[in-house]
Design a protein around this motif. Sequence first.
Motif, short mmCIF file in Angstrom:
data_model
loop_
_atom_site.label_atom_id
_atom_site.label_comp_id
_atom_site.label_asym_id
_atom_site.label_seq_id
_atom_site.Cartn_x
_atom_site.Cartn_y
_atom_site.Cartn_z
N THR A 297 0.91 -1.33 -0.11
CA THR A 297 -0.50 -0.31 -0.24
C THR A 297 0.50 1.42 0.54
O THR A 297 1.77 1.35 0.24
N THR A 298 0.11 2.76 -0.57
CA THR A 298 0.81 3.90 -0.19
C THR A 298 0.16 4.82 -1.19
O THR A 298 -1.17 4.55 -1.40
N LYS A 299 0.39 5.59 -0.44
CA LYS A 299 -0.61 7.54 -0.50
C LYS A 299 0.22 8.56 -0.80
O LYS A 299 1.21 8.14 0.09
N PHE A 300 0.25 8.88 -2.11
CA PHE A 300 1.07 10.28 -2.41
C PHE A 300 0.53 11.15 -2.95
O PHE A 300 -0.45 10.96 -4.33
N MET A 301 1.44 12.47 -3.53
CA MET A 301 0.95 13.56 -3.95
C MET A 301 1.03 13.83 -5.88
O MET A 301 2.42 13.35 -5.47
N VAL A 302 0.41 13.79 -6.46
CA VAL A 302 0.80 14.45 -8.25
C VAL A 302 0.54 16.07 -7.97
O VAL A 302 -0.31 16.08 -8.18
N ASP A 303 1.58 16.28 -8.43
CA ASP A 303 1.37 17.80 -9.35
C ASP A 303 0.96 17.24 -11.19
O ASP A 303 1.37 17.60 -11.72
N ARG A 304 -0.12 17.80 -11.32
CA ARG A 304 -1.22 17.74 -12.18
C ARG A 304 -0.04 18.52 -13.33
O ARG A 304 -0.37 18.05 -14.27
N THR A 305 0.06 19.81 -12.65
CA THR A 305 0.84 20.83 -13.81
C THR A 305 2.01 20.15 -13.67
O THR A 305 2.51 20.64 -15.21
N LYS A 306 3.01 19.26 -13.60
CA LYS A 306 3.86 18.66 -13.69
C LYS A 306 3.63 18.10 -15.56
O LYS A 306 4.75 17.74 -16.42
N TYR A 307 2.29 17.82 -15.45
CA TYR A 307 2.28 16.67 -16.73
C TYR A 307 0.88 17.47 -17.87
O TYR A 307 0.52 16.62 -18.64
N ASP A 308 1.50 19.04 -17.58
CA ASP A 308 0.69 19.18 -18.50
C ASP A 308 -1.05 19.61 -18.24
O ASP A 308 -1.67 19.73 -19.42
N ILE A 309 -1.17 19.59 -16.89
CA ILE A 309 -2.80 19.37 -17.40
C ILE A 309 -2.50 20.12 -15.76
O ILE A 309 -2.84 20.86 -14.91
N LYS A 310 -3.53 21.64 -16.63
CA LYS A 310 -3.03 22.85 -16.54
C LYS A 310 -4.89 23.98 -15.86
O LYS A 310 -4.77 24.36 -15.17
N TYR A 311 -5.93 23.34 -15.60
CA TYR A 311 -7.11 23.46 -16.04
C TYR A 311 -7.33 24.34 -15.29
O TYR A 311 -6.97 23.57 -14.05
#
Length: 188
Positions: free
Chosen positions: A148-162
């Motif tokens: 198991t794991t839980k973590f955060m992802v910064d969407r803007t690093k993947y060109d998801i800027k909406y």
Amino acid sequence: MKNLKSIALALVVVLSTAAGTAQTKKIDVSKSSIEWLGKKVTGQHNGTVNFKEGAVVLKGNKLSGGNFTVDMASLTATDLSGEYQGKLNGHLKADDFFGTAKFPTATLVFKKIGTKSANVYTVTADLTIKGITKPVTFDMTVTGNSATTKFMVDRTKYDIKYNSKSFFESIGDKAIYDDFELNVKLVF
């Protein structure tokens, strides 16, 4: 007596070799899960996305590798139903979010693993979303045939800027936070 010593030595060698051999274990995609949580100024949405395939690599009982493919077309909100769920799912799959028609999968490949404590590992991995690969680091707990794991992802690093306040300062209460949370359970 000489034969007994030879047998004992052979047994030690066999057991030592077996403990040091890497073993790849495929995940059970029907029992493994990924839950996501995205927040905005005025609330939040949560849902799931399914694994397409994946495997962990164990050396003895210690985590030593892993790679996973996620079916982005399976992305769905679970906090809504009916028309509103359909609208959110369609928007999340559209080009201004995950662009699942052009990018039907996302991948995670373990690159570096350190032992944090008994059964807990610090993993640095390459996460690829929308064809863009960036490193992520998270702690993973491995017990028996699960992890198991839980973590955060910064969407803007993947060109998801909406509706990201990082790119649209005057967006006000329509802002969606850049980080989204993934809560992952692997069964292998």
